[in-house]
Design a protein around this motif. Sequence first.
Motif, mmCIF file in Angstrom:
data_model
loop_
_atom_site.group_PDB
_atom_site.id
_atom_site.type_symbol
_atom_site.label_atom_id
_atom_site.label_comp_id
_atom_site.label_asym_id
_atom_site.label_seq_id
_atom_site.Cartn_x
_atom_site.Cartn_y
_atom_site.Cartn_z
ATOM 1 N N ILE A 61 0.579 -1.279 0.201
ATOM 2 C CA ILE A 61 0.233 -0.050 -0.234
ATOM 3 C C ILE A 61 0.505 1.430 -0.403
ATOM 4 N N PRO A 62 0.946 2.004 -0.411
ATOM 5 C CA PRO A 62 1.187 3.361 -0.422
ATOM 6 C C PRO A 62 1.415 4.142 0.798
ATOM 7 N N ALA A 63 2.304 4.805 0.980
ATOM 8 C CA ALA A 63 2.595 5.935 2.452
ATOM 9 C C ALA A 63 1.213 6.916 2.849
ATOM 10 N N THR A 64 0.524 7.050 3.035
ATOM 11 C CA THR A 64 -0.477 8.099 2.893
ATOM 12 C C THR A 64 -0.710 8.623 4.049
ATOM 13 N N ILE A 122 9.829 -3.689 10.031
ATOM 14 C CA ILE A 122 11.407 -3.554 9.168
ATOM 15 C C ILE A 122 11.485 -2.377 8.330
ATOM 16 N N ARG A 123 12.438 -2.214 8.652
ATOM 17 C CA ARG A 123 12.935 -0.476 7.490
ATOM 18 C C ARG A 123 14.203 -1.508 6.829
ATOM 19 N N PRO A 124 13.399 -2.342 5.211
ATOM 20 C CA PRO A 124 14.917 -2.653 4.688
ATOM 21 C C PRO A 124 15.666 -1.883 3.493
ATOM 22 N N GLY A 125 17.259 -2.205 3.914
ATOM 23 C CA GLY A 125 18.882 -0.953 3.743
ATOM 24 C C GLY A 125 19.200 -0.848 4.375
ATOM 25 N N LEU A 126 18.596 -0.724 5.520
ATOM 26 C CA LEU A 126 19.770 -0.462 6.637
ATOM 27 C C LEU A 126 20.934 -1.573 7.370
ATOM 28 N N ALA A 127 21.183 -1.484 8.283
ATOM 29 C CA ALA A 127 21.601 -2.672 8.855
ATOM 30 C C ALA A 127 20.954 -3.166 9.867
ATOM 31 N N PRO A 128 20.865 -4.633 9.740
ATOM 32 C CA PRO A 128 20.152 -5.485 10.105
ATOM 33 C C PRO A 128 20.028 -4.696 11.826
ATOM 34 N N ALA A 129 20.942 -4.451 12.351
ATOM 35 C CA ALA A 129 20.766 -3.662 14.108
ATOM 36 C C ALA A 129 19.621 -2.404 14.464
ATOM 37 N N GLU A 130 19.599 -1.409 12.657
ATOM 38 C CA GLU A 130 18.435 -0.768 13.132
ATOM 39 C C GLU A 130 17.449 -1.085 12.068
ATOM 40 N N ALA A 131 17.493 -2.169 10.767
ATOM 41 C CA ALA A 131 16.094 -2.065 10.699
ATOM 42 C C ALA A 131 15.190 -3.582 10.924
ATOM 43 N N GLU A 151 -5.496 -1.493 17.512
ATOM 44 C CA GLU A 151 -5.394 -0.990 16.229
ATOM 45 C C GLU A 151 -4.727 -0.287 16.960
ATOM 46 N N PHE A 152 -3.994 0.663 15.602
ATOM 47 C CA PHE A 152 -2.501 0.974 15.975
ATOM 48 C C PHE A 152 -2.432 2.122 14.327
ATOM 49 N N ALA A 153 -1.471 3.304 14.774
ATOM 50 C CA ALA A 153 -1.145 3.950 14.170
ATOM 51 C C ALA A 153 1.107 4.053 13.890
ATOM 52 N N ASP A 154 1.429 4.391 13.276
ATOM 53 C CA ASP A 154 2.838 5.089 13.797
ATOM 54 C C ASP A 154 2.800 6.471 13.628
ATOM 55 N N PRO A 155 3.239 6.751 14.921
ATOM 56 C CA PRO A 155 3.260 8.634 14.839
ATOM 57 C C PRO A 155 4.402 8.937 14.522
ATOM 58 N N GLU A 156 5.373 7.957 13.860
ATOM 59 C CA GLU A 156 6.757 9.018 12.738
ATOM 60 C C GLU A 156 6.855 7.686 11.923
ATOM 61 N N PRO A 157 6.259 7.832 11.073
ATOM 62 C CA PRO A 157 6.713 6.820 10.276
ATOM 63 C C PRO A 157 7.999 6.711 9.006
ATOM 64 N N PRO A 158 8.663 5.847 9.047
ATOM 65 C CA PRO A 158 9.818 6.395 8.612
ATOM 66 C C PRO A 158 9.761 6.766 7.400
ATOM 67 N N GLU A 159 11.209 6.854 7.190
ATOM 68 C CA GLU A 159 11.217 7.254 5.312
ATOM 69 C C GLU A 159 11.668 5.947 4.923
ATOM 70 N N GLY A 160 11.171 5.928 3.256
ATOM 71 C CA GLY A 160 11.523 5.281 2.931
ATOM 72 C C GLY A 160 10.226 3.673 2.992
ATOM 73 N N ASP A 161 10.823 2.681 1.535
ATOM 74 C CA ASP A 161 9.514 1.025 2.092
ATOM 75 C C ASP A 161 10.075 1.236 3.503
ATOM 76 N N GLU A 226 5.319 1.189 0.921
ATOM 77 C CA GLU A 226 5.909 1.735 -0.520
ATOM 78 C C GLU A 226 5.358 3.436 -0.534
ATOM 79 N N ALA A 227 7.338 3.707 -0.285
ATOM 80 C CA ALA A 227 7.246 5.121 -0.105
ATOM 81 C C ALA A 227 7.504 5.729 -1.392
ATOM 82 N N GLY A 228 7.073 4.610 -2.754
ATOM 83 C CA GLY A 228 7.094 5.738 -4.181
ATOM 84 C C GLY A 228 5.678 6.507 -4.593
ATOM 85 N N ALA A 229 4.984 5.983 -3.642
ATOM 86 C CA ALA A 229 3.434 6.837 -3.499
ATOM 87 C C ALA A 229 3.328 7.217 -2.693
ATOM 88 N N ARG A 230 4.022 7.513 -1.333
ATOM 89 C CA ARG A 230 3.674 8.336 -0.631
ATOM 90 C C ARG A 230 2.730 10.125 -1.086
#
Length: 231
Positions: A61-64, A122-131, A151-161, A226-230
């Motif tokens: 889904i797009p990050a909206t 999980i935030r792909p592209g980072l080092a495992p300890a951070e991802a 139910e939950f929401a992410d108060p600080e959505p990560p950058e990227g996918d 998916e950040a590409g559709a943010r």
Amino acid sequence: RGDAFYYTGGLVAVHATSRSREAIFDALARREVYGTSGPRIQLWFDALDAEGRRHPMGSGIPATAGLRFRVRASGAQEERPGCPASVRERLGAARTTSLCLDECHDPSERRTPLDRIEVVRIRPGLAPAEAIDDPWRVFPCAHDQEGCQVEFADPEPPEGDYLYYVRAIQIPTDAINGDPLSCERDAEGRCLRAELCIAEGYDAPVPEACRAPIGERAWSSPIFVEAGARS
């Protein structure tokens, strides 16, 4: 000893429109599928966009703005001992004993209560300890027969996918090889002596060393953001 590891195994569950081969494979293809450690736990994990549309587990889904997530789960139905009369009538006593040692799937009306819902981010592209944030959020359940919904929401959505998946974990119950080594440990947690679970044959009683309480669980498929559709 190896036989004891096959006493129970993981299960794959799908959200399908029917029990037909086509419907089951369609659910697998769209990733609306989850696994359990063995019990028949029920689990739903959905994303809800700002318009209220539901996107089930496995979706991309797009990050909206306004993106929320909902988890619904119920513990597995507790099994009755033995086999239903219908099984013995169809298979016969000898065949039932040979196939399943007189223990069959025979669910009762009671369910094993859930202990908690865990969310992994999980935030792909980072080092495992951070991802990998495991767990990122933990929601306690009421330990009753009503299951668990959060139910939950992410108060600080990560950058990227990024992605989320969830675990629904039951209260601890005895399991074969729940503690494979049954260690006697020192004050620092080092294993001093192990009592292995030794299988002595299919008709032998299960040694006490083979039993230990664990929280049986279900794991959802991820929801991919998916950040590409943010927007």
